[in-house]
Motif scaffolding. Structure first.
Motif, PDB file in Angstrom:
ATOM      1  N   GLU A   1       0.810  -1.224   0.000  1.00  0.00           N
ATOM      2  CA  GLU A   1       0.000   0.000   0.000  1.00  0.00           C
ATOM      3  C   GLU A   1       0.843   1.273   0.000  1.00  0.00           C
ATOM      4  O   GLU A   1       0.325   2.371  -0.232  1.00  0.00           O
ATOM      5  N   ASP A   2       2.161   1.142   0.249  1.00  0.00           N
ATOM      6  CA  ASP A   2       3.046   2.301   0.209  1.00  0.00           C
ATOM      7  C   ASP A   2       3.479   2.632  -1.215  1.00  0.00           C
ATOM      8  O   ASP A   2       4.175   3.631  -1.432  1.00  0.00           O
TER       9      ASP A   2
ATOM     10  N   ASP B   1       2.402   3.942  -4.653  1.00  0.00           N
ATOM     11  CA  ASP B   1       1.341   4.729  -5.287  1.00  0.00           C
ATOM     12  C   ASP B   1       1.606   4.749  -6.791  1.00  0.00           C
ATOM     13  O   ASP B   1       2.440   5.513  -7.288  1.00  0.00           O
TER      14      ASP B   1
ATOM     15  N   ARG C   1       0.994   8.365  -8.881  1.00  0.00           N
ATOM     16  CA  ARG C   1       1.840   9.568  -8.872  1.00  0.00           C
ATOM     17  C   ARG C   1       2.996   9.521  -9.857  1.00  0.00           C
ATOM     18  O   ARG C   1       3.232  10.559 -10.486  1.00  0.00           O
TER      19      ARG C   1
ATOM     20  N   GLU D   1       6.085   5.532  -0.550  1.00  0.00           N
ATOM     21  CA  GLU D   1       5.928   6.306   0.676  1.00  0.00           C
ATOM     22  C   GLU D   1       6.607   5.579   1.825  1.00  0.00           C
ATOM     23  O   GLU D   1       6.182   4.485   2.220  1.00  0.00           O
TER      24      GLU D   1
ATOM     25  N   ASP E   1       8.135  10.823   0.903  1.00  0.00           N
ATOM     26  CA  ASP E   1       7.640  10.226  -0.330  1.00  0.00           C
ATOM     27  C   ASP E   1       8.731  10.387  -1.378  1.00  0.00           C
ATOM     28  O   ASP E   1       9.325  11.460  -1.500  1.00  0.00           O
TER      29      ASP E   1
END
Length: 335
Positions: A162-163, A165, A168, A172, A192
């Motif tokens: 889930e870190d 992304d 983008r 993270e 990030d």
């Protein structure tokens, strides 16, 4: 004060148990490794009681250790030994004040700076190879993220699925000590890190096709995973040592003239014995150097990899004199 008979192994266990309550996993590992060497020395000398450890034996240990490691490594070991001896005083295993006689190894300014670095050319060759023959594998993602982000191994290990992304795209990095993944500088290491769409595509393909569908002991879904959960520091390090062996990615050619069929470094867990393989930290140094040579500002590079400008310049920027001169060219004024 009367000293108590204390086997070195018992003193070590008590020392590490006390340290474990407040130091990071990496620091604990370093303490354990240094003391393992110290106890090996004592065993070779036939010393099975801490009461027989005196300043002369500790100096002899330093001499013994310097035959195998660089002064900077020996200095770190001696600092741990000094602290261990101080602890041993509190349990009446050695005379009070003995630790004051322990002097950490003196090192020169040059010795303080590690030159272990992966060059941009080497990194490109490795990523080309794993991208072609081990696409979206665990090893591919480890090498890709470490190189492209210049992050510490602890940061990579701390990442959850889930870190990542994809939109983008970015990763993270978060400090989660209560669930087993602390960062070196705690909350100050949180950030990030923007990645390219090409890197993000590889990571997404890994998540969808290759990553083991496992959770860690806290129910989290680690990005770098094994069938048993979150990959350990040791596992990640082994992958890096393997991938950075020249014979792994250059068609089997050995710069040290070893026979790949007989070389022990070709086996899993022994790749660190290759004279040309490097540790994960060498990728961090390589990224910093390559980023600075490419014109990326020092403050941008430092914030991206979570490093102060002073540390970056002293320990991580391995640019040659001519490379550093070229960086300054566009900023020079004729005065």
């Amino acid at each position: 004060m009367q000293l108590k008979p204390t086997p070195p192994q018992d003193a070590k266990k008590r020392y590490l148990k006390k340290k474990q309550t407040y130091v990071s996993d990496k620091t604990y590992y370093n303490y354990n490794t240094a003391l393992k060497r110290f106890l090996e020395y004592l065993d070779e000398r036939g010393i099975d009681d801490m009461r027989d450890v005196d300043s002369d034996e500790i100096v002899r240990f330093e001499e013994w250790r310097l035959t195998d490691v660089k002064p900077i490594t020996c200095r770190n070991d001696m600092r741990t030994v000094k602290n261990f001896i101080q602890f041993s005083e509190t349990i009446q295993a050695v005379p009070v004040g003995l630790h004051e006689l322990v002097e950490p190894t003196k090192v020169s300014a040059d010795d303080e700076i590690c030159d272990d670095v992966l060059t941009r050319q080497e990194a490109s060759a490795i990523l080309d190879y794993v991208g072609k023959y081990e696409y979206a594998s665990t090893r591919h993602v480890i090498m890709l993220v470490l190189w492209k982000c210049g992050m510490r191994i602890g940061g990579l290990r701390a990442l959850d699925v889930e870190d990542f992304d994809e939109g983008r795209p970015a990763v993270e990095i978060r400090h989660r000590p209560e669930t087993g993944t602390p960062l070196k500088r705690k909350e100050n290491s949180e950030r990030d890190v923007i990645i390219t769409s090409e890197t993000a595509e590889v990571v997404q393909d890994y998540i969808e096709t290759t990553r083991p569908d496992s959770t860690d002991d806290y129910g989290r879904k680690p990005l770098i995973a094994t069938d048993h959960g979150r990959a350990s520091r040791t596992t990640i390090t082994k992958h890096v040592y393997i991938a950075t062996r020249p014979c792994f990615y250059n068609g089997g050619k050995c710069p040290s003239d070893r026979d790949p069929n007989e070389c022990e470094a070709t086996y899993w867990g022994h790749a660190s014995k290759c004279p040309s393989s490097v540790s994960p930290h060498a990728l961090r140094r390589g990224y910093v150097t390559a980023a600075r040579n490419a014109g990326q500002p020092k403050d941008v590079t430092g914030e991206r990899v979570n490093m102060s400008g002073k540390i970056l310049e002293k320990h991580y920027d391995k640019g040659s004199y001519d490379e550093k001169a070229e960086r300054r060219r566009d900023h020079l004024k004729d005065i």
